[in-house]
Scaffold this active site. Structure first.
Site, PDB file in Angstrom:
ATOM      1  CD1 TRP A  79      -2.094  -2.179   1.951  1.00 38.94           C
ATOM      2  CD2 TRP A  79      -2.941  -1.338   0.061  1.00 38.94           C
ATOM      3  NE1 TRP A  79      -3.104  -3.015   1.527  1.00 38.94           N
ATOM      4  CE2 TRP A  79      -3.635  -2.527   0.375  1.00 38.94           C
ATOM      5  CE3 TRP A  79      -3.300  -0.637  -1.093  1.00 38.94           C
ATOM      6  CZ2 TRP A  79      -4.671  -3.033  -0.427  1.00 38.94           C
ATOM      7  CZ3 TRP A  79      -4.321  -1.138  -1.887  1.00 38.94           C
ATOM      8  CH2 TRP A  79      -4.994  -2.314  -1.559  1.00 38.94           C
ATOM      9  CG  ASP A  97      -3.267   3.898   3.939  1.00 38.47           C
ATOM     10  OD1 ASP A  97      -4.365   3.773   4.525  1.00 38.47           O
ATOM     11  OD2 ASP A  97      -2.889   3.154   3.008  1.00 38.47           O
ATOM     12  CE  LYS A 117      -8.454  -3.379   4.122  1.00 43.86           C
ATOM     13  NZ  LYS A 117      -7.729  -2.526   3.191  1.00 43.86           N
TER      14      LYS A 117
HETATM   15  C1  LIG Z   1      -7.180  -2.010   2.118  1.00 43.95           C
HETATM   16  C2  LIG Z   1      -6.134  -0.966   2.164  1.00 43.95           C
HETATM   17  C3  LIG Z   1      -6.056   0.046   1.199  1.00 43.95           C
HETATM   18  C4  LIG Z   1      -6.961   0.093   0.003  1.00 43.95           C
HETATM   19  O1  LIG Z   1      -8.139   0.682   0.313  1.00 43.95           O
HETATM   20  P1  LIG Z   1      -9.266   0.994  -0.777  1.00 43.95           P
HETATM   21  O2  LIG Z   1     -10.333   1.568   0.091  1.00 43.95           O
HETATM   22  O3  LIG Z   1      -9.620  -0.313  -1.411  1.00 43.95           O
HETATM   23  O4  LIG Z   1      -8.719   1.943  -1.757  1.00 43.95           O
HETATM   24  C5  LIG Z   1      -5.082   1.010   1.343  1.00 43.95           C
HETATM   25  N1  LIG Z   1      -4.232   0.995   2.373  1.00 43.95           N
HETATM   26  C6  LIG Z   1      -4.284   0.048   3.324  1.00 43.95           C
HETATM   27  C7  LIG Z   1      -3.309   0.074   4.453  1.00 43.95           C
HETATM   28  C8  LIG Z   1      -5.225  -0.963   3.238  1.00 43.95           C
HETATM   29  O5  LIG Z   1      -5.284  -1.920   4.187  1.00 43.95           O
END
Ligand SMILES: *Cc1c(COP(=O)(O)O)cnc(C)c1O
Length: 363
Positions: free
Chosen positions: A104, A175, A199
């Site tokens: 990511w 993020d 999540k």
């Molecule tokens: C799942 C995830 C993403 C992707 O998220 P989307 O909402 O599908 O764009 C980005 N960063 C992390 C750390 C993730 O776990």
């Protein structure tokens, strides 16, 4: 409709609290006696306005977010934030520092490079992202616009214990998609925090963004309306139709976390759940955890058995016992138990007994 639910270790979209799902079932049918459901009402009407205001107020209270930060509910997932952040804050030949701790982070870096200079200030790619770089291994550029990191690495099962150090006055961008509100967070250390909800917070389709107001003001104008934070702040997340149902569920999840005792209690609960599994891994010479001990995630526990065929057997037999979603990401292999906020302790206990039994039968 069956009442029987399995233990769902899915990495995302992931398990939601049962209480919240029950309430959402009702709210889809009728929201507060209105005679229509939450997915059927105007985003400018009183029913949804109340939901939105309550969601924001509860998030602000849960994470002690000061008034000089805006809370936004956007769309496009964390993946759109990978681009939106540099579009807004990396113009005019500036450099941003990124710490590369997994897939990511890499995607965030690739997007940022479309808009400005990127300096990779630290990386754990040399050991397939099995650790979080130490403080003394991070080298910032002279004057970064911001420092970006990924607080929990969903695929590799590593998690920052605390925020990386940054040069004085430089905002941290994070993020936090896979560990948002799983533990206390000092929002004042950040310029921008973003998280896809699917999540830890709710269904897919809504992205929580927490952003410092003075940064919002500093972004250049001339960006497309939907990609300009300022526009969303000005319109209170209602520039266009927001994901109303997703925001409703997030609001209920936040209330659920508050009901458990808030972020401190949530962290305790999550640490305890993860420890159950790590204890088995540490006591075993059959299973191999993939992350370094000091970098282990409380959200995604990654491990392998002695052979790939056994991994496949483990996943298949676990599924037959009602433990689903344990296959690791292809870039790591083995197993991954995703045990976000809403994942119950009983599920970790069930996994742990299955692991012990599987080891006895296959060693
Ligand atoms: C799942 C995830 C993403 C992707 O998220 P989307 O909402 O599908 O764009 C980005 N960063 C992390 C750390 C993730 O776990």
């Amino acid at each position: 409709m069956s009442d029987q639910r399995i233990f769902n270790f899915s990495a995302g979209p992931a398990v939601l609290p049962e209480d919240v799902l029950r309430r959402a079932q009702e709210a889809l049918w009728d929201i507060g006696g209105a005679g229509f459901g939450i997915a059927e009402c105007s985003h400018r009407g009183p029913e949804f306005t109340a939901v939105l205001e309550e969601a924001e107020a509860n998030i602000r209270e849960l994470a002690s977010i000061p008034g000089d930060y805006a809370i936004l509910f956007l769309q496009g997932g964390a993946s759109l934030q990978f681009a939106m952040a540099p579009m807004n804050f990396l113009s005019g030949g500036k450099t941003a520092d990124y710490i590369n701790t997994g897939s990511w982070s890499k995607k965030a870096i690739a997007e940022a490079k479309l808009f400005g200079n990127v300096h990779v200030a630290g990386s754990s790619e040399d050991e397939n992202f099995s650790y979080i770089p130490a403080a003394d291994a991070i080298r910032n550029s002279p004057d970064p616009a911001y420092v970006h990191f990924t607080s929990n690495n969903t695929i590799f099962g590593t998690q920052w214990r605390s925020e990386p150090e940054v040069p004085s006055g430089v905002p941290r961008f994070c993020d936090a998609s896979s560990d948002i509100f799983s533990r206390p967070i000092d929002v004042t250390k950040y310029g921008l925090i973003y998280a896809g909800a699917q999540k830890n917070l709710g269904p897919a389709g809504v992205t929580l963004v927490i952003i410092r107001q003075d940064l919002v003001e500093s972004a250049p104008s001339g960006l497309p309306s939907m990609l300009q934070y300022r526009n969303h702040v000005k319109n209170g997340s209602c520039y266009n139709t927001p994901p109303v149902f997703g925001i409703y569920v997030v609001s209920e999840v936040i209330k659920w976390i508050k009901g458990l005792g808030g972020l401190g209690a949530m962290a305790e609960h999550n640490r305890d759940k993860a420890q159950l599994i790590y204890d088995v891994l540490d006591d075993s010479d059959f299973y191999q955890p993939t992350a370094h001990p000091d970098s282990r995630s409380h959200m995604n526990v990654c491990f392998r058995s002695p052979a790939e065929e056994l991994d496949a057997k483990f996943i298949k037999e676990a599924k037959a016992k009602g433990l689903a979603g344990l296959k690791g990401h292809r870039s790591v292999g083995g197993m991954r138990a995703s045990i976000y906020n809403a994942f119950p302790r009983e599920g970790c206990e069930a996994l742990v007994s299955f692991m012990k039994e599987f080891e006895r039968q296959n060693r």
